[in-house]
Design an enzyme around this catalytic site. Structure first.
Site, PDB file in Angstrom:
ATOM      1  N   ASN A 123      51.270  33.513  40.766  1.00 39.48           N
ATOM      2  CA  ASN A 123      51.056  32.004  42.749  1.00 39.48           C
ATOM      3  C   ASN A 123      52.558  32.372  42.523  1.00 39.48           C
ATOM      4  OD1 ASN A 123      48.198  32.226  42.822  1.00 39.48           O
ATOM      5  ND2 ASN A 123      48.128  30.792  41.433  1.00 39.48           N
ATOM      6  N   GLY A 145      44.839  28.761  41.991  1.00 39.54           N
ATOM      7  CA  GLY A 145      45.969  28.008  42.818  1.00 39.54           C
ATOM      8  C   GLY A 145      47.878  27.588  41.516  1.00 39.54           C
ATOM      9  N   SER A 173      43.570  30.837  39.075  1.00 39.57           N
ATOM     10  CA  SER A 173      42.197  31.497  39.744  1.00 39.57           C
ATOM     11  C   SER A 173      41.800  32.755  38.707  1.00 39.57           C
ATOM     12  CB  SER A 173      42.402  31.371  41.140  1.00 39.57           C
ATOM     13  OG  SER A 173      43.615  33.073  41.146  1.00 39.57           O
ATOM     14  N   HIS A 223      42.227  39.184  43.072  1.00 38.32           N
ATOM     15  CA  HIS A 223      40.963  38.646  41.349  1.00 38.32           C
ATOM     16  C   HIS A 223      40.164  40.009  41.603  1.00 38.32           C
ATOM     17  CE1 HIS A 223      42.969  35.463  43.893  1.00 38.32           C
ATOM     18  NE2 HIS A 223      42.739  34.721  43.108  1.00 38.32           N
ATOM     19  N   ASP A 265      40.070  41.587  47.150  1.00 36.45           N
ATOM     20  CA  ASP A 265      40.981  41.205  48.172  1.00 36.45           C
ATOM     21  C   ASP A 265      42.830  41.182  47.310  1.00 36.45           C
ATOM     22  OD1 ASP A 265      41.408  39.938  44.773  1.00 36.45           O
ATOM     23  OD2 ASP A 265      41.316  37.785  46.405  1.00 36.45           O
TER      24      ASP A 265
END
Length: 490
Positions: free
Chosen positions: A105, A75, A49, A200, A197
């Site tokens: 991830n 993802g 992502s 990202h 966050d």
């Protein structure tokens, strides 16, 4: 579970996500896009992502010239990238350069996978790329930092991955690139203005990423536009005035890295000069005399000189970087600055300059020199040499970035510094954690405001000293946008 069998980690086992409609659609769209434009693209990004989410404007601005292709899927873990490769993702592609960043991830989804398994997955991806794209130059990115602090458990797993990646990349003939320091504050904090966050990037984070990739892309693709060669002009053709030590032998050395690059340090300057970088402009442009800092001992030549000149050229301004007398010759440095500003104004027609729009731009000790010139222009501090000394050496505007030596620790004007009632307008940038030099910015601003002289002061809580144009996670790195707008208003 992190393994499909006791021997085979999930990270190296191709796994599809075709049960997710958006993922299936994106995969099919990318296969079709590759058929239609595979021959024209020179640059490929592969990832999750973080790659998927590139800011569209920055993507176009930085990578459109390479026909860049984005194979980032939100993802994805290493096993999903492997499945895509084995199901046509790299078919019809022949990029000159491929950028790979994957693994966060694997660290963060579900129970997470241990770092050593993620490394195995990345190794499998590299092997697939080397097999399927044998001519590409592969850049393997350090996995970006995540979590608020350096003690965040997932950040620590990513750090373990990054520790192994340089060796892996070298073994596989790839380039390893770690720009993670760009995103972090000095204590390891990941600020939310860069990654809201804590995973990202937002636009400022992507801007830092583009900046971090540029040296590699310049090396692999070559610079798209070669700037005209700068012209070096000697200041004193008839001999340098006193105080001067003619026995000095100039030397240049590389100093410690500073936010993504080394610093060229010049000292023992016996032949002062200006290096003129002309802007591409049909009309006469504004001009700026750039004064690098270095405590009046050295000149931070690239950090606060060449890089500044190139930025000024990019916004349509001609720059002249001043190589003034160091070490420990403030009087000689002021003579050099007066002479240089006069030379710029007297050569305005030949250098395509607006003679009424020539300013001075200084950093640290160079900020002190710039402020000194802005207040000591009514008469030359040396015997006049030629016609260049008959024109005014008053700057039309002044820019001071973390200036030094103007104010005392008690926020009083330094005893040896005087203010002229007709000093030019000024733009000032300073950070509060640059404690030694913070008073200089505040005091100079205050003294000008008392006299009714225009002063635009920007202070930031953090960012330190000596950053120049080089990017960081600190908001002070955005000073160039503020300064550009101010310069265009002058």
């Amino acid at each position: 579970m992190s393994q499909t069998t006791a021997e085979r980690p999930l990270a190296v086992t191709p796994v599809s996500r075709l049960d997710q409609d958006w993922w299936k659609t994106r995969h099919q769209e990318k296969l079709e896009e590759a058929k239609n434009r595979g021959d024209e693209l020179e640059l490929l990004f592969i990832g999750d992502s973080i790659t998927h989410g590139w800011d569209a404007g920055l993507w176009a601005e930085n990578f459109a010239q390479y026909g860049a292709f984005n194979l980032g899927f939100s993802g994805d873990r290493t096993e999903h990238v492997l499945w895509r490769f084995q199901n046509g993702a790299l078919d019809n592609l022949s990029p000159k350069v491929t950028v790979l960043m994957i693994g966060t991830n694997n660290t963060g989804q579900g129970e997470g996978q241990p770092a050593y398994e993620t490394i195995q997955g990345i190794e499998s991806i590299i092997d697939e790329i080397n097999t399927r794209l044998p001519e590409t130059k592969l850049i393997v990115h350090a996995v970006f930092p995540r979590g608020a602090s350096k003690d965040d458990p997932l950040r620590m797993v990513n750090a373990q991955i990054n520790k192994e990646l340089p060796v892996l990349a070298a073994k596989k003939g790839a380039e390893f690139l770690d720009i993670n320091d760009f995103f972090l504050e000095k204590d390891g904090t990941l600020p939310r203005n860069i990654m809201p966050d804590l995973l990202h990037p937002k636009k400022e984070g992507y801007r830092l990423w583009a900046h971090g990739l540029k040296p590699s892309f310049d090396r692999h693709f070559g610079k798209t536009k070669e700037a005209p060669r700068p012209n070096v002009v000697t200041l004193w053709p008839k001999g340098v005035p006193a105080p001067h030590d003619a026995s000095l032998v100039e030397k240049s050395e590389l100093g410690n890295p500073r936010r993504g690059g080394t610093v060229v340090r010049i000292t023992n300057v016996a032949e002062p000069s200006i290096t003129v970088y002309k802007a591409r402009s049909r009309r006469p442009s504004a001009g700026v005399l750039v004064c690098p800092g270095g405590a009046y001992n050295i000149l931070a030549w690239n950090l606060e000189g060449e890089e500044i000149a190139e930025w000024l050229n990019s916004i349509g301004i001609t720059a002249a970087v001043l190589k003034y007398r160091v070490p420990k010759n403030r009087e000689g440095a002021l003579q050099d600055a007066q002479r240089a500003l006069g030379l710029m104004r007297s050569n305005a027609e030949d250098w395509n300059l607006d003679p009424e729009n020539i300013g001075v731009f200084g950093f640290s000790a160079g900020g002190h020199l710039s402020a000194s010139l802005s207040n000591h222009w009514r008469s030359r501090n040396y015997p006049k040499v030629d016609a260049a000394d008959a024109v005014s050496c008053r700057p039309d505007f002044t820019v001071l970035i973390y200036p030094a030596y103007i104010g005392t620790s008690g926020f009083e004007l330094s005893p040896d510094f005087t203010i002229d009632a007709d000093a030019p307008p000024v733009f000032i940038v300073q950070t509060q954690d640059d404690k030694k030099h913070f008073p200089s910015a505040i005091v100079y601003n205050h003294e000008l405001v008392k006299r009714g002289i225009s002063s635009e002061l920007h202070t930031f809580p953090t960012g330190g000293h000596g950053y120049g144009l080089r990017p960081s996670a600190y908001p002070v790195s955005g000073w160039t946008d503020l300064c550009r707008d101010w310069l265009w208003r002058q």
